[in-house]
Design an enzyme around this catalytic site. Structure first.
Site, PDB file in Angstrom:
ATOM      1  CG  ASN A  42      34.155  31.450  44.398  1.00 45.26           C
ATOM      2  OD1 ASN A  42      33.852  31.916  45.557  1.00 45.26           O
ATOM      3  ND2 ASN A  42      34.448  32.623  43.675  1.00 45.26           N
ATOM      4  CB  CYS A  43      35.229  26.672  47.843  1.00 45.55           C
ATOM      5  SG  CYS A  43      36.231  28.198  47.681  1.00 45.55           S
ATOM      6  CB  THR A 277      45.889  50.307  46.391  1.00 48.46           C
ATOM      7  OG1 THR A 277      45.219  51.641  46.809  1.00 48.46           O
ATOM      8  CG2 THR A 277      44.981  49.248  46.443  1.00 48.46           C
ATOM      9  CE1 TYR A 283      40.972  51.739  52.947  1.00 49.47           C
ATOM     10  CE2 TYR A 283      42.315  50.065  54.093  1.00 49.47           C
ATOM     11  CZ  TYR A 283      41.661  51.296  54.147  1.00 49.47           C
ATOM     12  OH  TYR A 283      41.954  52.250  55.106  1.00 49.47           O
ATOM     13  N   GLY A 286      41.969  39.937  48.491  1.00 47.49           N
ATOM     14  CA  GLY A 286      41.630  38.787  47.562  1.00 47.49           C
ATOM     15  C   GLY A 286      42.432  38.233  46.318  1.00 47.49           C
TER      16      GLY A 286
HETATM   17  P1  FAD Z   1      35.929  36.559  44.101  1.00 50.15           P
HETATM   18  O1  FAD Z   1      35.367  35.818  45.093  1.00 50.15           O
HETATM   19  O2  FAD Z   1      36.232  35.864  42.870  1.00 50.15           O
HETATM   20  O3  FAD Z   1      35.019  37.778  43.798  1.00 50.15           O
HETATM   21  C1  FAD Z   1      35.193  38.635  42.842  1.00 50.15           C
HETATM   22  C2  FAD Z   1      34.000  39.293  42.351  1.00 50.15           C
HETATM   23  O4  FAD Z   1      34.020  40.500  41.968  1.00 50.15           O
HETATM   24  C3  FAD Z   1      33.261  38.443  41.490  1.00 50.15           C
HETATM   25  O5  FAD Z   1      31.963  38.112  41.595  1.00 50.15           O
HETATM   26  C4  FAD Z   1      33.264  39.278  40.057  1.00 50.15           C
HETATM   27  O6  FAD Z   1      31.984  39.204  39.201  1.00 50.15           O
HETATM   28  C5  FAD Z   1      33.083  40.837  40.812  1.00 50.15           C
HETATM   29  N1  FAD Z   1      33.838  41.788  40.017  1.00 50.15           N
HETATM   30  C6  FAD Z   1      35.026  41.870  39.371  1.00 50.15           C
HETATM   31  N2  FAD Z   1      35.133  42.825  38.660  1.00 50.15           N
HETATM   32  C7  FAD Z   1      34.108  43.600  38.841  1.00 50.15           C
HETATM   33  C8  FAD Z   1      33.864  44.942  38.619  1.00 50.15           C
HETATM   34  N3  FAD Z   1      34.631  45.700  37.944  1.00 50.15           N
HETATM   35  N4  FAD Z   1      32.612  45.615  38.944  1.00 50.15           N
HETATM   36  C9  FAD Z   1      31.963  44.915  39.834  1.00 50.15           C
HETATM   37  N5  FAD Z   1      32.028  43.557  40.127  1.00 50.15           N
HETATM   38  C10 FAD Z   1      33.305  42.819  39.867  1.00 50.15           C
HETATM   39  N6  FAD Z   1      39.452  28.502  47.590  1.00 50.15           N
HETATM   40  C11 FAD Z   1      39.996  27.657  48.543  1.00 50.15           C
HETATM   41  O7  FAD Z   1      40.669  28.346  49.348  1.00 50.15           O
HETATM   42  N7  FAD Z   1      39.532  26.479  48.703  1.00 50.15           N
HETATM   43  C12 FAD Z   1      38.699  25.911  47.556  1.00 50.15           C
HETATM   44  O8  FAD Z   1      38.219  24.696  47.568  1.00 50.15           O
HETATM   45  C13 FAD Z   1      38.428  26.398  46.566  1.00 50.15           C
HETATM   46  N8  FAD Z   1      37.751  26.022  45.477  1.00 50.15           N
HETATM   47  C14 FAD Z   1      37.425  26.952  44.404  1.00 50.15           C
HETATM   48  C15 FAD Z   1      36.845  26.222  43.442  1.00 50.15           C
HETATM   49  C16 FAD Z   1      36.284  27.083  42.314  1.00 50.15           C
HETATM   50  C17 FAD Z   1      35.782  26.505  41.105  1.00 50.15           C
HETATM   51  C18 FAD Z   1      36.871  28.397  42.379  1.00 50.15           C
HETATM   52  C19 FAD Z   1      36.505  29.383  41.078  1.00 50.15           C
HETATM   53  C20 FAD Z   1      37.607  28.958  43.085  1.00 50.15           C
HETATM   54  C21 FAD Z   1      37.831  28.121  44.288  1.00 50.15           C
HETATM   55  N9  FAD Z   1      38.870  28.841  45.317  1.00 50.15           N
HETATM   56  C22 FAD Z   1      39.101  27.911  46.530  1.00 50.15           C
HETATM   57  C23 FAD Z   1      39.129  29.942  45.174  1.00 50.15           C
HETATM   58  C24 FAD Z   1      38.305  31.186  45.983  1.00 50.15           C
HETATM   59  O9  FAD Z   1      36.927  31.025  45.346  1.00 50.15           O
HETATM   60  C25 FAD Z   1      38.878  32.471  45.665  1.00 50.15           C
HETATM   61  O10 FAD Z   1      40.232  32.563  46.365  1.00 50.15           O
HETATM   62  C26 FAD Z   1      38.016  33.479  46.270  1.00 50.15           C
HETATM   63  O11 FAD Z   1      36.564  33.423  46.091  1.00 50.15           O
HETATM   64  C27 FAD Z   1      38.690  34.904  46.282  1.00 50.15           C
HETATM   65  O12 FAD Z   1      37.855  35.906  46.457  1.00 50.15           O
HETATM   66  P2  FAD Z   1      37.674  37.393  45.869  1.00 50.15           P
HETATM   67  O13 FAD Z   1      36.761  38.313  46.765  1.00 50.15           O
HETATM   68  O14 FAD Z   1      39.118  37.817  45.698  1.00 50.15           O
HETATM   69  O15 FAD Z   1      37.135  37.133  44.532  1.00 50.15           O
END
Ligand code: FAD
Length: 557
Positions: A42-43, A277, A283, A286
């Protein structure tokens, strides 16, 4: 063998799933993601708007087939987990291409659902040309819309890092870009003096900036085709656009956890130091969780990729018995950096404003040393602001902005902060030096020298924001600018007299300054001011030095 189910197949989820496989070859590991892609970056999305990253597919780091082949992980895309049955230890999954939901059993469940873009509920926000920018499909929608409609202008609502990165890349793509920011400055984690140069950089690059701007509504396009054509601000100003991007922050996805009766507070799902949790078999990691802030111990939401990956790995370690007391999660300090055209801004820990709002009354210093030896070509000043605790000197926050070397200093300070180091410890750091990379006294050392003097009360400083010319005049305080006459002539504090530091001893001997009146000294960045401070202090004056020098005043401190 253990059955691991992961909800969300991006940063935290995939870190957990792949670590689980490395720890146990026999476990059954299944990942569900409601979107069409997993394992994507995503970043990198904002950089694909301009073609800095030319191919959207290079953001997809691993496909479901790749995960199967390398890790023997079953990845289901377009498959939303809609319910957790904690008693039966199953999840209900609705795949878009299937009519009926299916149940999948788990022994351990890892939630890494991330956070969703917050979309403020104003009139017109649902228009077909108002987008959010979090996923690859959203990136593609924005790019397709721009191409299909030959868009010329974009309004970006929100000046955080996603808004800034999108603004830069769309500007480079040739669009007219406006940023609408609710706060007095962009990149809200930092103080206003650190953010000020970003404003100049954005304007220099032709971006229209609306600060302190509250979006009241979005005006429908006159053609009435479901599109919108302008943001309406509360002061009546209209910002026209062909396309708008909403980037005003994210909200943790907690409803699945909430409905399952897991403990959730306003910052996200509540977890322990091993990511468990309130149900120890479930667990969460993110963007959806809330962790203690390492500096304040207060709960804080940090939506960053590094923490998500580390937390995912830790959850897998705990499930398979690899977690130890040493691996217990230590909290976050929100280390981040953002590129804004030629500038880089970064922060680790908390800004002075946030610390003050929390009632922590920090001390802080600002230095502006060059990023590498001044005599080696292309040296540029870094503005480095470091906050620390009165009494102990414990580091609380570091912010930096400049053309080069910012990320390196922020990372050094982030490491120091996580090692519970003090401002005085920075004076001891031995850092890499050769003229193209640094200085024998690195900017981090310099912040340490200045800060430890302040901590020990060896020097009294006044901060730019505290300078009140009228109050100083009323008290008869003498303001002494110790820069050269040519620097003085380009701008100086009102009522200041110019006595270059090299002439100061003679001037004092000649009686140019009144020993019975207080003195504020300043130079351009603080160093010559400090030398003048020492001279005057030794001669019995009651004197303070302007922290960060005239530069701190002219940059809006
Ligand atoms: P995510 O990576 O968002 O993944 C969550 C996934 O869960 C998604 O694909 C979603 O579809 C899925 N999901 C949700 N609910 C359900 C469900 N009920 N059933 C099935 N699937 C589900 N961070 C940095 O440190 N540096 C950066 O430069 C940076 N740039 C970024 C730029 C952008 C445009 C964005 C959007 C984010 C950026 N971030 C950056 C933040 C970073 O991407 C997030 O902090 C990180 O991806 C979080 O990881 P995560 O696994 O918690 O969630």
């Amino acid at each position: 063998s253990k059955r691991i189910v992961v909800v969300g197949g991006v940063a935290g989820g995939m870190a957990a799933a792949t670590r689980a496989r490395r720890l146990d070859e026999n476990a059954s590991i299944t990942v569900f993601d409601k979107g069409p892609y997993t394992g994507f970056a995503n970043c990198g999305i904002p950089y694909a708007l301009d073609g800095v990253i030319p191919n959207d597919s290079s953001l997809i780091l691993q496909t479901p087939e790749g995960f199967k082949n390398r890790f023997n992980i079953d990845v289901h895309v377009n498959a939303e987990v809609t319910k957790i049955d904690r008693a039966a230890k199953t999840v209900e999954v609705k795949a878009t291409d299937e009519k009926e939901s299916k149940q999948y059993p788990y022994d351990s469940l890892i939630l890494s659902q991330g956070a969703e873009a917050f979309v403020p509920p104003v009139d017109g926000i649902q228009a077909s040309n108002v987008f959010t920018l979090q996923t690859i499909p959203e990136l593609q929608s924005v790019k397709n819309y721009i191409a299909a409609n030959s868009c010329k202008s974009v309004a970006i609502i929100g000046g955080g890092f996603i808004g800034l990165e999108a603004a830069e890349n769309l500007r480079l793509h040739g669009l007219d870009v406006s940023i609408i920011e609710y706060m007095p400055h962009v990149f809200p984690p930092v103080d206003s003096d650190i953010a000020e140069p970003i404003h100049s950089e954005l304007r220099k690059n032709g971006i229209q900036l609306y600060l302190n701007a509250r979006m009241q509504g979005i005006e429908a396009a006159p053609e009435g085709n479901g599109r919108a054509s302008a943001i309406v601000l509360s002061d009546g100003i209209k910002v026209p656009f062909d396309l708008a991007i909403v980037a005003v922050g994210v909200r943790p996805r907690v409803s699945l956890a909430q409905e399952a009766g897991l403990q959730v507070d306003r910052n996200g799902v509540v977890i322990n130091e091993f990511m468990q949790t309130s149900d120890p078999d479930i667990y969460a990691v993110g963007d959806m969780i809330c962790t203690p802030h390492r500096i304040t111990s207060r709960p804080m939401r940090v939506a960053l990729a590094g923490p998500a990956a580390r937390q995912g790995r830790l959850a897998a370690d705990k499930i398979f018995g690899y977690a130890t007391a040493a691996s217990a999660y230590r909290g976050n300090i929100g280390t981040s950096a953002c590129k804004v055209f030629d500038l880089t801004v970064g922060i680790a820990g908390l800004s002075v404003k946030v610390l003050e709002d929390m009632g922590l009354n920090p001390l802080w210093v600002t230095v502006h040393p060059p990023d590498h030896a001044g005599y080696y070509p292309t040296a540029h000043p870094i503005t480095l602001k470091v906050a620390f605790e009165p009494g102990t000197g414990r580091l609380l926050g570091a912010q930096a902005i400049g053309l080069a070397g910012v990320d390196k200093r922020i990372d050094v300070l982030a490491t120091a902060m996580q090692g519970n180091m003090t401002i005085t410890d920075l004076t001891h750091l031995e850092l890499a030096y050769a003229p193209p990379y640094g200085s024998a006294k690195d900017p981090v050392n310099m912040a340490g020298y200045v800060g430890s003097n302040v901590l020990a009360d060896d020097v009294q400083v006044v901060h730019a924001a505290e300078i009140n010319i009228q109050a100083l005049a009323a008290k008869g305080t003498q303001i002494v600018d110790v820069r050269s006459p040519s620097e003085f002539s380009k701008g100086h504090l009102p009522n200041a007299v110019n006595i270059p530091v090299n002439n100061l001893r003679k001037a004092v001997e000649a009686g140019s300054l009144d020993q019975n009146k207080d003195v504020v000294v300043y130079c351009q960045v603080g160093y010559r001011g400090y030398l003048a401070y020492r001279i005057l202090k030794h001669k019995g004056f009651n004197v303070v030095n302007l922290d960060g020098g005239y530069k701190a005043v002219s940059e809006g401190g």
